[in-house]
Enzyme design. Structure first.
Site, short mmCIF file in Angstrom:
data_model
loop_
_atom_site.label_atom_id
_atom_site.label_comp_id
_atom_site.label_asym_id
_atom_site.label_seq_id
_atom_site.Cartn_x
_atom_site.Cartn_y
_atom_site.Cartn_z
N HIS A 306 3.87 -1.02 1.68
CA HIS A 306 5.02 -1.86 1.31
C HIS A 306 4.61 -3.32 1.48
CE1 HIS A 306 9.12 -3.40 1.16
NE2 HIS A 306 9.42 -2.25 0.60
N ASP A 364 10.34 6.03 -0.45
CA ASP A 364 10.14 6.96 -1.56
C ASP A 364 9.38 8.22 -1.17
OD1 ASP A 364 11.42 5.41 -3.51
OD2 ASP A 364 9.72 4.06 -3.50
N1 CMC Z 1 -2.64 3.76 -1.28
C1 CMC Z 1 -3.88 3.30 -1.04
N2 CMC Z 1 -4.19 1.99 -0.77
C2 CMC Z 1 -3.17 1.14 -0.77
C3 CMC Z 1 -1.84 1.53 -1.01
C4 CMC Z 1 -1.59 2.90 -1.27
N3 CMC Z 1 -0.34 3.33 -1.50
N4 CMC Z 1 -1.01 0.46 -0.95
C5 CMC Z 1 -1.81 -0.59 -0.68
N5 CMC Z 1 -3.11 -0.18 -0.57
C6 CMC Z 1 -4.26 -1.03 -0.23
C7 CMC Z 1 -4.67 -1.88 -1.43
O1 CMC Z 1 -5.66 -1.26 -2.20
C8 CMC Z 1 -5.17 -3.14 -0.77
O2 CMC Z 1 -6.47 -2.89 -0.32
P1 CMC Z 1 -7.57 -4.11 -0.24
O3 CMC Z 1 -7.01 -5.06 0.78
O4 CMC Z 1 -8.82 -3.43 0.19
O5 CMC Z 1 -7.62 -4.69 -1.62
C9 CMC Z 1 -4.28 -3.28 0.49
O6 CMC Z 1 -3.83 -1.94 0.78
C10 CMC Z 1 -3.05 -4.19 0.27
O7 CMC Z 1 -2.37 -3.73 -0.91
P2 CMC Z 1 -1.66 -4.70 -1.95
O8 CMC Z 1 -1.56 -3.99 -3.26
O9 CMC Z 1 -2.33 -6.04 -1.93
O10 CMC Z 1 -0.24 -4.83 -1.27
P3 CMC Z 1 1.09 -5.24 -1.99
O11 CMC Z 1 1.97 -5.77 -0.92
O12 CMC Z 1 0.83 -6.10 -3.17
O13 CMC Z 1 1.65 -3.84 -2.54
C11 CMC Z 1 2.88 -1.86 -2.85
C12 CMC Z 1 2.71 -3.14 -2.02
C13 CMC Z 1 4.17 -1.16 -2.41
C14 CMC Z 1 3.00 -2.22 -4.34
C15 CMC Z 1 1.66 -0.95 -2.63
O14 CMC Z 1 1.55 -0.61 -1.26
C16 CMC Z 1 1.71 0.31 -3.50
O15 CMC Z 1 1.27 0.27 -4.66
N6 CMC Z 1 2.24 1.46 -2.93
C17 CMC Z 1 2.42 2.66 -3.71
C18 CMC Z 1 3.66 2.56 -4.57
C19 CMC Z 1 4.93 2.70 -3.75
O16 CMC Z 1 5.06 3.60 -2.94
N7 CMC Z 1 5.88 1.80 -4.02
C20 CMC Z 1 7.20 1.86 -3.41
C21 CMC Z 1 7.48 0.67 -2.55
S1 CMC Z 1 8.95 0.94 -1.54
C22 CMC Z 1 10.25 1.05 -2.66
C23 CMC Z 1 10.55 -0.22 -3.34
O17 CMC Z 1 10.65 -1.27 -2.69
O18 CMC Z 1 10.73 -0.19 -4.57
#
Ligand code: CMC
Length: 430
Positions: A306, A364
């Site tokens: 998140h 989720d």
């Molecule tokens: N699985 C594997 N690696 C992950 C994941 C994951 N679910 N989420 C983040 N990472 C890694 C990512 O690859 C990155 O690694 P590095 O630093 O080596 O590049 C690091 O963790 C930080 O990730 P980010 O994408 O920069 O973080 P963000 O804050 O931009 O993304 C997120 C947040 C929710 C989009 C992401 O965690 C994700 O894609 N999760 C899966 C989708 C999901 O479950 N979304 C629902 C969110 S809660 C409901 C809502 O609010 O709508």
């Protein structure tokens, strides 16, 4: 940085920017005069360090795993209240008295029906249309059906639009579901509670009597409560940005639903359940964990991570508990998807990669298993999220419209395209 100012030096000129404090949470530095005083913009794609507005509605402390609706912890609200109480709280800022609650429930109930012409509106869609596509259109259409509540300068109309939205979202969501499976629309029943009524409109059919199970209705209500608001997330910010131009609330909520549909946001519950199905068996979990950690693989563990929570999402705890209650009530002893979810969670919570990156289960992770057990197809998961989030969207929209300092949202950019060049006629182009 001096005590209450941020000092910034641009091309030898130093200016001071004020620091403002909220009631809790990090301070902010106000940069609105930065461009005027220095000629530079700030650059923050994804709004990592940027507060986009001032709000009194919802507070999140992502490191501690805290979520407050108008100051009340989410677990206390979910355990003791119902969704309409949360709607009142988010809209009015205070918990209702008994009299206020009765009046609010009555007013919402008496707006559940939609204009009869709405049923014809559905028929322009392919019969197998995704219900989210239909919902975006329905919300756009609401401003045509209910144009007596789109004068945003009129406080009475703003509240009427909010009540209509809360009341009609379950009806429209149920209609979009019924349409997608070719069943007749079911009218709302005012004798039922909000969540009960939604289950009734989704699952009853004219030829069989349908009795709503109170435990399942309570689970549905909790799902609504947990999704009701979540601070300045992507869809809420979309609603605010759309509303900043003076657009009507139904059009703004249509924009919010479109944003919510993405798999990184509300679409994650659908994507998460599909992932459990793709994993298929507990034995294959290590393979998917390895893929999630592989930099060259775009696969991510859905329902994990998140932007704000760097700790267990407090909503996920309640979801997990609700999931067990629902499966227990339905006598589902061995759900292979739940087995996969529990095992996956355990492995990820102890894995160095997930610990170091502070990736925990989010809302989720378990919601899809509950919704599937309640009888919803995956295509309805994000619709249910949108239904519940509508109150948060409209509460935040109202807060913005009622803020005297409100301005149209107009971000700037760092331009990296071509500089001015001379137009070449098509005949002379090589
Ligand atoms: N699985 C594997 N690696 C992950 C994941 C994951 N679910 N989420 C983040 N990472 C890694 C990512 O690859 C990155 O690694 P590095 O630093 O080596 O590049 C690091 O963790 C930080 O990730 P980010 O994408 O920069 O973080 P963000 O804050 O931009 O993304 C997120 C947040 C929710 C989009 C992401 O965690 C994700 O894609 N999760 C899966 C989708 C999901 O479950 N979304 C629902 C969110 S809660 C409901 C809502 O609010 O709508």
């Amino acid at each position: 940085m001096s005590e209450n100012k941020v000092k910034i030096t641009v091309k030898g000129k130093t200016i001071e920017l004020p620091i403002r404090s909220g009631t809790i949470g990090p301070d902010v530095t106000e940069i609105s005069t930065l461009y005027k005083k220095t000629g530079i913009f700030t650059y923050d794609p994804g709004f990592i360090s940027t507060a986009s507005c001032e709000s009194r509605t919802t507070y999140i402390d992502g490191d501690k795993g805290i979520l407050l609706y108008r100051g009340y912890p989410i677990n206390e609200v979910a355990e003791n209240g119902d969704f309409l109480e949360v709607c009142y709280l988010l809209l009015h800022g205070e918990l209702p008295t008994q009299v206020q609650k009765k009046d609010f429930d009555y007013r919402v109930q008496h707006h559940h029906m939609v204009h009869e012409q709405f049923s014809r509106f559905f028929h322009v869609f392919r019969r197998d249309s995704h219900p989210m596509a239909v919902m975006i259109a329905c919300l756009g259409a609401m401003s045509a059906f209910y144009h007596d509540s789109i004068d945003i300068t009129n406080p009475h109309q703003r509240m009427l639009a909010s009540l209509r939205l809360i009341a009609k979202m379950p009806t429209l969501a149920a209609m979009s579901y019924k349409y997608s499976i070719g069943q007749p629309f079911v009218y709302p029943l005012n004798s039922l509670g909000y969540a009960e009524n939604f289950l009734h409109m989704c699952f009853s059919i004219p030829c069989v009597e349908y009795k709503v199970n109170p435990i399942l209705a309570r689970a549905m209500d909790k799902i609504f409560i947990l999704h009701a608001d979540h601070e300045q997330n992507a869809s809420t910010s979309t609603v605010r940005l759309a509303g900043s131009s003076g657009a009507n609330p139904f059009a703004c909520i249509a924009a919010g639903i479109a944003c919510l549909w993405g798999p990184a946001h509300g679409g994650a519950n659908e994507a998460c359940l599909k992932m459990f199905e793709q994993i298929g068996s507990v034995k294959r979990i290590p393979e998917f964990i390895a893929r999630a950690k592989d930099k060259d693989d775009s696969f991510r563990l859905m329902g994990f991570g998140h932007r704000i929570y760097k700790n267990y999402d407090p909503r996920a705890y309640i979801m997990q508990q609700t999931c067990h209650e629902v499966l227990n009530e339905l006598g589902i002893k061995d759900d292979p998807l739940l087995d996969i979810a529990i095992e996956l969670e355990q492995i990820a919570l102890h894995d160095k990669y997930f610990i170091e990156k502070k990736l925990y289960p989010n809302i989720d992770f378990y919601s899809g298993i509950i919704l599937k057990a309640l009888g919803f197809p995956t295509s309805m998961f994000t619709v249910i999220f949108a239904l519940a989030r509508s109150v948060g969207w409209v509460a935040q929209w109202k807060e913005m419209v009622e803020d005297p300092a409100q301005k149209i949202g107009r971000p700037r950019q760092l331009y990296t395209g071509e500089v001015k060049r001379t137009y070449v006629s098509i005949k002379k182009r090589k």
